[in-house]
Write an enzyme that holds these catalytic residues in place. Structure first.
Site, short mmCIF file in Angstrom:
data_model
loop_
_atom_site.label_atom_id
_atom_site.label_comp_id
_atom_site.label_asym_id
_atom_site.label_seq_id
_atom_site.Cartn_x
_atom_site.Cartn_y
_atom_site.Cartn_z
N LYS A 13 -5.42 32.09 21.83
CA LYS A 13 -6.33 32.66 20.97
C LYS A 13 -6.61 34.34 21.47
O LYS A 13 -6.65 35.13 20.78
CB LYS A 13 -7.66 32.04 20.62
N ARG A 87 -16.49 26.92 15.47
CA ARG A 87 -16.05 25.68 16.20
C ARG A 87 -16.72 24.29 15.47
O ARG A 87 -16.30 23.23 16.33
CB ARG A 87 -16.60 25.69 17.56
N ARG A 121 -4.10 30.23 34.34
CA ARG A 121 -4.68 31.84 33.91
C ARG A 121 -5.57 32.26 34.63
O ARG A 121 -6.33 31.48 35.22
CB ARG A 121 -4.64 31.63 32.55
N ARG A 150 -11.63 31.29 35.73
CA ARG A 150 -12.67 30.90 34.80
C ARG A 150 -13.45 29.51 35.24
O ARG A 150 -12.62 28.63 35.43
CB ARG A 150 -12.39 30.77 33.06
N ARG A 161 -13.25 19.86 27.05
CA ARG A 161 -13.28 21.10 25.94
C ARG A 161 -12.35 20.51 25.01
O ARG A 161 -12.29 20.77 23.80
CB ARG A 161 -12.79 22.36 26.55
#
Ligand code: AMP
Length: 211
Positions: A13, A87, A121, A150, A161
């Site tokens: 996203k 969400r 990432r 992160r 998640r």
């Protein structure tokens, strides 16, 4: 035109939102990035949000929605992309009270690919920019800030998640059934860009002005 990006954590996203912002002039609202900014600045909101985010849980909607309304007030473009909000059904209803949503782009990637992408990432500490997958860069190409993993991009938190997504966010595909456009992001960057360009030019013809 107001667009929502829907998709599992790691579906891309942020990557899609970056293209919409840089190449089409969309105003980009990422609730995750705004919350991370609050954490970095040590605000009261950041301190509360941090506990939820570290576990991969949703931050309570009253807090996120107030932050979102502030950000909407700063909008300078006629086209806006919502990344990470809504969400849940509650959030979708809250958003519907304040803006009209024209289309919902569902960014689709199989689970095995997205877990691999999330774990590899890096994100810029200064500007929130994502590194390109597979690159070994340690500094951000955009601003020179430090690239870090992160805190919630580890297997345990990502698994939660995904569970939270399946329980709370996945039902939004039904909620927005008449507005959904699917974007397959399982291939190369170039393949995704081509598909995205086609989708956005069709949507802008239908809902927005040429920019
Ligand atoms: P993201 O950057 O979109 O992957 O979001 C990172 C984390 O921020 C999520 O796992 C949640 O803990 C929190 N978060 C972001 N957006 C929302 C939202 N709309 N509602 C509740 N929590 C959120």
């Amino acid at each position: 035109m107001n667009l929502i990006l829907l998709g599992k954590p790691g579906a891309g996203k942020g990557f899609i939102a970056d293209i919409l912002k840089n190449e089409y002039g969309f105003y980009h609202i990422s609730t995750g990035a705004l919350l991370r900014k609050n954490i970095a600045e040590g605000t009261q909101l950041g301190q509360v949000a941090n506990g939820y985010m570290a576990q991969g849980e949703l931050v309570p909607n009253d807090l996120v929605f107030d932050m979102l309304k502030d950000e909407i007030g700063k909008m300078k473009s006629k086209n806006c992309v919502f990344d990470g909000y809504p969400r849940s059904a509650l959030q979708a209803k809250s958003l519907a009270d304040i803006v009209n949503i024209d289309s919902v782009l569902f960014v689709d990637v199989p689970d095995d690919i997205l877990i691999e992408r999330v774990l590899s990432r890096k994100t810029c500490l200064a500007c929130g920019n994502l590194s390109e997958i597979g690159q070994k860069d340690t500094v951000c190409k955009k601003c020179g800030g430090e690239l870090v993993t992160r805190a919630d991009d580890n297997l345990e938190v990502v698994t939660n998640r995904l569970n939270v997504y399946n329980k709370s966010t996945a039902p939004l595909k039904e909620f927005y059934a008449d507005k959904i456009v699917v974007l397959d992001n399982s291939g190369s960057v170039e393949q995704t860009k081509q598909k995205l360009n086609q989708i956005i030019s069709d949507l802008l013809k239908k809902y927005g002005e040429n920019i």
